[in-house]
Design a protein around this motif. Structure first.
Motif, PDB file in Angstrom:
ATOM      1  N   ASN A  78     -32.539  26.938  -1.461  1.00  0.00           N
ATOM      2  CA  ASN A  78     -32.445  28.147  -0.630  1.00  0.00           C
ATOM      3  C   ASN A  78     -33.417  27.965   0.534  1.00  0.00           C
ATOM      4  N   MET A  79     -33.433  28.921   1.438  1.00  0.00           N
ATOM      5  CA  MET A  79     -34.315  28.788   2.606  1.00  0.00           C
ATOM      6  C   MET A  79     -35.772  28.788   2.197  1.00  0.00           C
ATOM      7  N   THR A  80     -36.140  29.650   1.249  1.00  0.00           N
ATOM      8  CA  THR A  80     -37.554  29.788   0.870  1.00  0.00           C
ATOM      9  C   THR A  80     -38.101  28.469   0.345  1.00  0.00           C
ATOM     10  N   HIS A 130     -39.514  38.237   7.273  1.00  0.00           N
ATOM     11  CA  HIS A 130     -39.281  38.167   5.824  1.00  0.00           C
ATOM     12  C   HIS A 130     -40.409  37.313   5.220  1.00  0.00           C
ATOM     13  N   ALA A 177     -40.335  35.003   3.314  1.00  0.00           N
ATOM     14  CA  ALA A 177     -39.978  33.578   3.230  1.00  0.00           C
ATOM     15  C   ALA A 177     -40.495  32.789   4.428  1.00  0.00           C
ATOM     16  N   ASN A 236     -34.092  40.968   9.080  1.00  0.00           N
ATOM     17  CA  ASN A 236     -33.157  41.415   8.042  1.00  0.00           C
ATOM     18  C   ASN A 236     -33.405  42.871   7.668  1.00  0.00           C
ATOM     19  N   ASP A 258     -36.844  31.096  11.433  1.00  0.00           N
ATOM     20  CA  ASP A 258     -36.039  31.590  10.317  1.00  0.00           C
ATOM     21  C   ASP A 258     -34.805  32.258  10.924  1.00  0.00           C
ATOM     22  N   VAL A 297     -32.093  33.008   9.115  1.00  0.00           N
ATOM     23  CA  VAL A 297     -31.259  33.449   7.984  1.00  0.00           C
ATOM     24  C   VAL A 297     -30.455  34.705   8.347  1.00  0.00           C
ATOM     25  N   SER A 312     -29.356  30.101   5.519  1.00  0.00           N
ATOM     26  CA  SER A 312     -28.915  30.163   4.130  1.00  0.00           C
ATOM     27  C   SER A 312     -27.428  30.481   4.087  1.00  0.00           C
ATOM     28  N   TYR A 346     -25.387  31.536   1.880  1.00  0.00           N
ATOM     29  CA  TYR A 346     -24.851  32.723   1.181  1.00  0.00           C
ATOM     30  C   TYR A 346     -24.900  33.979   2.041  1.00  0.00           C
ATOM     31  N   LYS A 347     -25.514  33.858   3.219  1.00  0.00           N
ATOM     32  CA  LYS A 347     -25.510  34.995   4.148  1.00  0.00           C
ATOM     33  C   LYS A 347     -24.344  34.877   5.123  1.00  0.00           C
TER      34      LYS A 347
HETATM   35  C1  LIG Z   1     -34.457  36.955   7.225  1.00  0.00           C
HETATM   36  C2  LIG Z   1     -34.507  36.221   5.915  1.00  0.00           C
HETATM   37  N1  LIG Z   1     -35.251  35.124   5.813  1.00  0.00           N
HETATM   38  C3  LIG Z   1     -35.322  34.412   4.671  1.00  0.00           C
HETATM   39  C4  LIG Z   1     -34.659  34.819   3.545  1.00  0.00           C
HETATM   40  C5  LIG Z   1     -34.776  33.993   2.315  1.00  0.00           C
HETATM   41  O1  LIG Z   1     -33.623  33.246   2.130  1.00  0.00           O
HETATM   42  P1  LIG Z   1     -33.341  32.516   0.753  1.00  0.00           P
HETATM   43  O2  LIG Z   1     -32.868  33.566  -0.208  1.00  0.00           O
HETATM   44  O3  LIG Z   1     -32.288  31.512   1.072  1.00  0.00           O
HETATM   45  O4  LIG Z   1     -34.590  31.885   0.301  1.00  0.00           O
HETATM   46  C6  LIG Z   1     -33.871  35.975   3.600  1.00  0.00           C
HETATM   47  C7  LIG Z   1     -33.175  36.454   2.406  1.00  0.00           C
HETATM   48  O5  LIG Z   1     -32.854  37.610   2.278  1.00  0.00           O
HETATM   49  C8  LIG Z   1     -33.801  36.688   4.812  1.00  0.00           C
HETATM   50  O6  LIG Z   1     -33.052  37.789   4.925  1.00  0.00           O
END
Ligand SMILES: Cc1ncc(COP(=O)(O)O)c(C=O)c1O
Length: 410
Positions: free
Chosen positions: A95-97, A124, A126, A175, A200, A202, A223, A225-226
């Motif tokens: 995943n991104m994190t 976020h 992450a 987000n 980021d 995502v 990511s 899945y988004k």
């Molecule tokens: C803006 C943003 N960055 C990072 C993430 C983290 O992504 P991942 O779940 O792939 O680690 C999210 C997940 O909701 C997000 O919305």
């Protein structure tokens, strides 16, 4: 290519999850920022991988060769999606994190105690946690201030980036609030002091076209899945940059980019799904190649999502007792994600009221915990977030507006 109500209604047929009902009502997925639904084409690609070529990589036999080819296709598809020069700039992870932790560890090995990393209050976790953790190694982390209107304080960004800055870590779109940040400014500032820019994307990637070369970023994460794909993180690294970094890796691992930051066995079936998700998106566009189709499709879908989100924004703010957080829609560059609070009703209670009405919306901070804290909403349960995806309709938004109105009348 235009994406109107007609195309939206047609695309809905591709998503089996949209057939689900709750107490006889169609389930309206207004939770895209937490993860979008997946079209049949992606589901079939994932299942197809398991049916016909499930294997580990680099073997001499047919299914292993096909697995290698499936992974390669996913890199090429993501390179087209992001505008990367080639597949060599595309790494995958859980995943991104996870990828961002791996990246922060690698970059920190090239930094000295006392050097600085800049993060933002809007991001976020992450794209904060992996950098905040570097304080243990003697690095200084500075934070760009979030203004009450949900935008970053650009003058503060100018102040926070200093000659000691080695990394600027910034989200492209929030987000939590839908804000799109001034990436060109972050690039100018970071470049002037020779710092890496880690973006980021995502929340941006599902809604807008991306061009990593034009943006001139060093690293960009998203990511799948988004954006209607499976749970896979994606890292773009500027050509030749990853090759210079000391990543966490096994001695037996391929040490060239893009493999250098990938640990263990990838999720091959999911990567087949990533390719299918990119091709699915491209199917709504026109042009000679995959990249052109993606860009054309994204422009069309963005306009539709904006229309639906704007409808929600305009109507919800008229409901007495509702406060909308984050920027208005005066800028075209704003994600279709709108957060509100309702006087006298916690976001959790609001979400619970809406759930049995077939309305899937999130409450809380969605890991943008610092932003919610700075806005003074942490002890109030955060916000109620509505995210618009390509398959959402104005009718679904109207159902949501009725549900929210019931709460304010109660
Ligand atoms: C803006 C943003 N960055 C990072 C993430 C983290 O992504 P991942 O779940 O792939 O680690 C999210 C997940 O909701 C997000 O919305």
């Amino acid at each position: 290519m235009a994406f109107t109500e007609k195309e939206c209604m047609a695309c809905r047929k591709d998503f089996p999850a949209l057939e689900r009902t709750v107490h006889g009502l169609p389930l309206a997925y207004l939770d895209g920022p937490g993860g979008t639904q997946v079209p049949r084409q992606v589901i079939d690609a994932i299942a197809g991988y398991y049916r016909t070529c499930n294997s580990n990589t680099h073997g001499a036999f047919v299914t292993s060769e096909e697995s290698d080819a499936a992974i390669q296709r996913a890199r090429e598809a993501m390179a087209a999606f992001l505008g990367a020069p080639s597949w060599r700039e595309i790494s995958f992870g859980a995943n991104m994190t996870t990828l961002n932790f791996a990246l922060s560890h690698a970059l920190s090995r090239a930094m000295q105690p006392g050097e600085e990393v800049v993060v933002t209050q809007l991001d976020h976790e992450a794209n904060r946690g992996p950098w905040l953790g570097l304080r243990e190694r003697g690095l200084v982390v500075r934070e760009v201030t979030l203004r009450p209107d949900g935008t970053l304080d650009e003058e503060d960004m100018v102040r926070q980036v200093t000659p000691k800055t080695r990394v600027v870590a910034l989200g492209y779109a929030s987000n939590a609030l839908g804000t799109v940040n001034d990436l060109p400014l972050a690039r100018r500032l970071s470049k002037a002091v020779g710092a890496w820019l880690v973006v980021d994307a995502v929340h941006y990637a599902p809604h807008f076209p991306l061009d990593v070369v034009e943006l001139d970023v060093d690293f960009l994460l998203c990511s799948a899945y988004k954006f209607y794909g499976p749970h896979v993180g994606i890292l773009y690294s500027r050509p030749e940059l990853l090759d210079c970094l000391k990543t966490d890796r096994l001695s037996t691992q391929d040490d060239a980019a893009p493999f250098r930051i990938e640990t263990g066995t990838l999720n091959h079936a999911a990567l087949a799904g990533v390719t299918a998700a990119v091709e699915y998106a491209a199917g709504f566009g026109t042009g000679p190649g995959l990249r052109e189709k993606i860009l054309s499709a994204k422009r069309g879908v963005a306009a539709w999502e904006r229309q639906v989100a704007l409808h929600y924004f305009e109507e919800v703010r008229r409901i007495p007792g509702v406060t909308v957080w984050g920027p208005d829609f005066s800028s075209l560059h704003r994600a279709p994600t709108v957060s509100i609070t309702i006087d006298g009703v916690t976001p959790a209670d609001a979400a619970k009221h809406l759930a049995p009405r077939g309305l899937a919306v999130w409450d809380g901070h969605f890991y943008a915990a610092r932003a919610i804290e700075v806005l003074g909403l942490a002890d109030k349960g955060g916000v109620l977030r509505t995210g618009i995806s390509m398959y959402n309709t104005k009718q679904e938004v109207d159902r949501l507006l009725s549900g929210i109105s019931e709460l304010t009348k109660a």
